[in-house]
Scaffold this motif. Structure first.
Motif, PDB file in Angstrom:
ATOM      1  N   UNK A   4      -5.514  -6.283  -3.423  1.00  0.00           N
ATOM      2  CA  UNK A   4      -4.058  -6.173  -3.311  1.00  0.00           C
ATOM      3  C   UNK A   4      -3.625  -4.807  -3.847  1.00  0.00           C
ATOM      4  N   UNK A   5      -3.383  -3.847  -2.982  1.00  0.00           N
ATOM      5  CA  UNK A   5      -2.996  -2.517  -3.476  1.00  0.00           C
ATOM      6  C   UNK A   5      -1.557  -2.503  -3.975  1.00  0.00           C
ATOM      7  N   UNK A   6      -1.285  -1.648  -4.949  1.00  0.00           N
ATOM      8  CA  UNK A   6       0.070  -1.441  -5.458  1.00  0.00           C
ATOM      9  C   UNK A   6       0.387   0.048  -5.389  1.00  0.00           C
ATOM     10  N   UNK A   7       1.676   0.361  -5.553  1.00  0.00           N
ATOM     11  CA  UNK A   7       2.081   1.763  -5.517  1.00  0.00           C
ATOM     12  C   UNK A   7       3.206   1.996  -6.516  1.00  0.00           C
ATOM     13  N   UNK A  19       0.835  -1.189   0.000  1.00  0.00           N
ATOM     14  CA  UNK A  19       0.000   0.000   0.000  1.00  0.00           C
ATOM     15  C   UNK A  19       0.874   1.244   0.000  1.00  0.00           C
ATOM     16  N   UNK A  20       0.348   2.314  -0.558  1.00  0.00           N
ATOM     17  CA  UNK A  20       1.092   3.564  -0.638  1.00  0.00           C
ATOM     18  C   UNK A  20       1.321   4.159   0.751  1.00  0.00           C
ATOM     19  N   UNK A  21       0.407   3.905   1.668  1.00  0.00           N
ATOM     20  CA  UNK A  21       0.535   4.438   3.030  1.00  0.00           C
ATOM     21  C   UNK A  21       1.743   3.833   3.746  1.00  0.00           C
ATOM     22  N   UNK A  30       5.438   8.831  -3.455  1.00  0.00           N
ATOM     23  CA  UNK A  30       4.737   7.555  -3.577  1.00  0.00           C
ATOM     24  C   UNK A  30       3.322   7.852  -4.050  1.00  0.00           C
ATOM     25  N   UNK A  31       2.917   7.227  -5.132  1.00  0.00           N
ATOM     26  CA  UNK A  31       1.559   7.359  -5.655  1.00  0.00           C
ATOM     27  C   UNK A  31       0.889   5.999  -5.647  1.00  0.00           C
ATOM     28  N   UNK A  47      16.000  -0.045   9.098  1.00  0.00           N
ATOM     29  CA  UNK A  47      14.579   0.129   9.425  1.00  0.00           C
ATOM     30  C   UNK A  47      13.847  -1.207   9.310  1.00  0.00           C
ATOM     31  N   UNK A  48      12.975  -1.513  10.266  1.00  0.00           N
ATOM     32  CA  UNK A  48      12.332  -2.844  10.280  1.00  0.00           C
ATOM     33  C   UNK A  48      11.008  -2.920   9.526  1.00  0.00           C
ATOM     34  N   UNK A  49      10.950  -2.379   8.307  1.00  0.00           N
ATOM     35  CA  UNK A  49       9.704  -2.406   7.560  1.00  0.00           C
ATOM     36  C   UNK A  49       9.905  -3.141   6.242  1.00  0.00           C
ATOM     37  N   UNK A  50       8.814  -3.724   5.754  1.00  0.00           N
ATOM     38  CA  UNK A  50       8.875  -4.483   4.510  1.00  0.00           C
ATOM     39  C   UNK A  50       9.071  -3.574   3.307  1.00  0.00           C
ATOM     40  N   UNK A  51       8.667  -2.320   3.426  1.00  0.00           N
ATOM     41  CA  UNK A  51       8.783  -1.373   2.314  1.00  0.00           C
ATOM     42  C   UNK A  51      10.219  -0.929   2.072  1.00  0.00           C
ATOM     43  N   UNK A  52      11.117  -1.208   3.004  1.00  0.00           N
ATOM     44  CA  UNK A  52      12.489  -0.715   2.893  1.00  0.00           C
ATOM     45  C   UNK A  52      13.248  -1.356   1.734  1.00  0.00           C
TER      46      UNK A  52
END
Length: 168
Positions: free
Chosen positions: A107-110, A22-24, A85-86, A48-53
């Motif tokens: 399933x959101x994408x960005x 997700x974009x958020x 990020x859009x 950083x402990x995030x999946x987006x990293x």
């Protein structure tokens, strides 16, 4: 003589489309790295402990590779000038449930765009070094100097450094 810096305000970018998150969630990581230097950004993203990293790490690394290969910029002097990020398309599936029913899954994408800018371009005093030259001649001389710069950047390996976490 017009502004000789006009040719040097070049931005190099990398664009990642249809990244499956997700974009958020991606924005909370992007907000931490916006305006920081390239090397500092790589260290932040490794820890950083995030999946987006990880996808953002790959995009920053790709943008720096574009800057050094295509423009001849020094990777140590790159700064993240823009990071956005859009929201992309949302993939929709149906999950089968009991008694013949179905449950929708979204399933959101960005789309992530990282823009790098070289800060060493603004350190030259053109009045002393290139007095009497035209703008195009100055740009050609400077571009040749950029190509010969030594890339003094340390190599960051995300897998061997123990910096890959997968927490949501």
């Amino acid at each position: 003589m017009q502004n000789p810096y006009r040719y040097r305000e070049v931005e190099v970018y990398a664009l990642g489309q249809h990244i499956s998150m997700s974009a958020h969630k991606a924005r909370r990581v992007i907000d931490q790295i916006r305006g920081r230097s390239y090397e500092e950004t790589l260290m932040i993203l490794e820890l950083m402990p995030y999946r987006a990293c990880y996808p953002i790490y790959k995009l920053v690394y790709s943008a720096a590779a574009n800057a050094s290969h295509n423009m001849g910029f020094n990777q140590a002097s790159l700064v993240i000038s823009k990071a956005e990020v859009n929201e992309g398309t949302t993939f929709k599936k149906l999950k089968p449930r009991a008694r013949g029913r179905s449950y929708p899954i979204r399933r959101p994408t960005c789309h992530i765009r990282i823009v790098l800018q070289d800060t060493s371009l603004y350190e030259y005093d053109l009045n002393e070094d290139f007095y009497g030259l035209e703008e195009d001649q100055i740009f050609c001389l400077k571009k040749a100097e950029w190509k010969n710069k030594y890339n003094d950047m340390t190599y960051h390996n995300m897998y061997n450094s123990g910096g890959l976490w997968d927490k949501k």
